[in-house]
Design a protein around this motif. Structure first.
Motif, PDB file in Angstrom:
ATOM      1  N   MET A   1     -45.573  45.099 -37.411  1.00  0.00           N
ATOM      2  CA  MET A   1     -45.243  46.302 -36.658  1.00  0.00           C
ATOM      3  C   MET A   1     -45.911  46.312 -35.291  1.00  0.00           C
TER       4      MET A   1
ATOM      5  N   GLN B   1     -41.201  50.064 -33.514  1.00  0.00           N
ATOM      6  CA  GLN B   1     -42.491  50.504 -34.028  1.00  0.00           C
ATOM      7  C   GLN B   1     -42.446  51.971 -34.439  1.00  0.00           C
TER       8      GLN B   1
ATOM      9  N   TYR C   1     -52.573  49.398 -38.686  1.00  0.00           N
ATOM     10  CA  TYR C   1     -51.623  49.334 -37.569  1.00  0.00           C
ATOM     11  C   TYR C   1     -52.270  49.832 -36.279  1.00  0.00           C
TER      12      TYR C   1
ATOM     13  N   GLU D   1     -52.931  47.512 -33.015  1.00  0.00           N
ATOM     14  CA  GLU D   1     -52.295  47.899 -31.755  1.00  0.00           C
ATOM     15  C   GLU D   1     -53.293  47.913 -30.613  1.00  0.00           C
TER      16      GLU D   1
END
Length: 294
Positions: free
Chosen positions: A108, A117, A185, A189
């Motif tokens: 993702m 996303q 996630y 990121e």
């Protein structure tokens, strides 16, 4: 009159502007007061009740201080087994969710477009909007002898695992998976692409880059997710009642002593075990920086 009325307001505003700490204290006083009364007060009452006992004849709570409840909890083999089983289930659920969540979160964060996303984040969060009981009973239906898993596995000679510890781990892993995906996630990121590129430029293979660069930098995010999955599994009692068969966890012992046994002091004693375990766990993970990822 407008000037006169606004003057006190400007004076108060200027006073708080000159005293930022006092301003912060005023802003946090109401929520901190609520936290102290509703949460910490309830915990204090729980710990105090754990030192009382129940009269076996009248069923009334006797407010005499004693360690009998803790002595029973430590010496009785049944409760020791339940405690170890609860710890094992919570740890196993956390490991399973971390193994499943990391590749999903990595895809993702690093391989999907911003639009994709957003769609995937919504897809991950969607199960959280469904009822807990609906999801738990869905797994009960699938794990039954004539459920979907048995139906799909029959041509291959595979039967449904039925109800028990395995079904409890499977159900809890599904229920808490989003709580592991989202922190990982978020951590991935924030991972700079330049570090991954630099590792490749220096000749590191993908596995070495993952082991030496990606995993250490995202480890606090993994631990942050584990706080949710571990604590939620540790205190759960509904899923094991639905799919656990005859298995019991600490939450079931607390529930049974509040209801059928009507032994509130012993229920409070058992309830202190997950609280103490989580306090120890939070103290251990605090140095990893995981709490900053929550």
């Amino acid at each position: 009159m407008t000037t006169t009325a606004s003057a006190p307001r400007h004076g108060v505003s200027s006073f708080f502007h000159r005293n930022p700490r006092l301003r912060l204290t005023a802003l946090l006083s109401a929520p901190m007061l609520w936290l102290g009364l509703a949460y910490l007060g309830a915990l204090a009452a729980l710990f105090v009740t754990a030192f009382w006992h129940t009269d076996t004849f009248t069923g009334q709570v006797v407010r005499d201080w004693t360690l009998d409840n803790f002595r029973t909890l430590v010496t009785d083999e049944v409760y020791r087994t339940i405690t170890l089983r609860t710890l094992g289930i919570a740890a196993l659920v956390t490991v399973i969710d971390a193994v499943i969540a990391f590749p999903m979160a990595f895809a993702m964060a690093k391989f999907c477009s911003p639009r994709t996303q957003r769609i995937l984040v919504i897809a991950v969060m969607t199960p959280l909007w469904a009822s807990y009981l609906v999801k738990a009973y869905s797994w009960r239906i699938m794990l039954s002898g004539d459920g979907v898993i048995s139906w799909l596995g029959t041509p291959f000679g595979v039967d449904s695992p039925g109800y028990g510890v395995f079904a409890t781990v499977l159900t809890l892993s599904y229920l808490w998976l989003p709580y592991m995906i989202l922190p990982i996630y978020a951590g991935l990121e924030r991972l700079p692409e330049s570090l991954v590129d630099a590792s490749g430029d220096l000749g590191a293979r993908p596995w070495r880059t993952f082991r030496s660069v990606i995993l250490p930098l995202t480890f606090p995010a993994i631990v942050a997710g584990s706080i949710f999955t571990f604590s939620l599994s540790l205190g759960d009692y509904i899923a094991v009642r639905i799919v656990g068969g005859t298995s019991q966890m600490l939450g079931n012992v607390v529930y049974d002593n509040i209801g059928a046994a009507n032994n509130l002091p012993f229920a409070a004693t058992v309830a202190t075990v997950p609280v103490v375990i989580m306090l120890v766990y939070l103290a251990a993970v605090r140095r990893t920086g995981a709490l900053n990822n929550l």
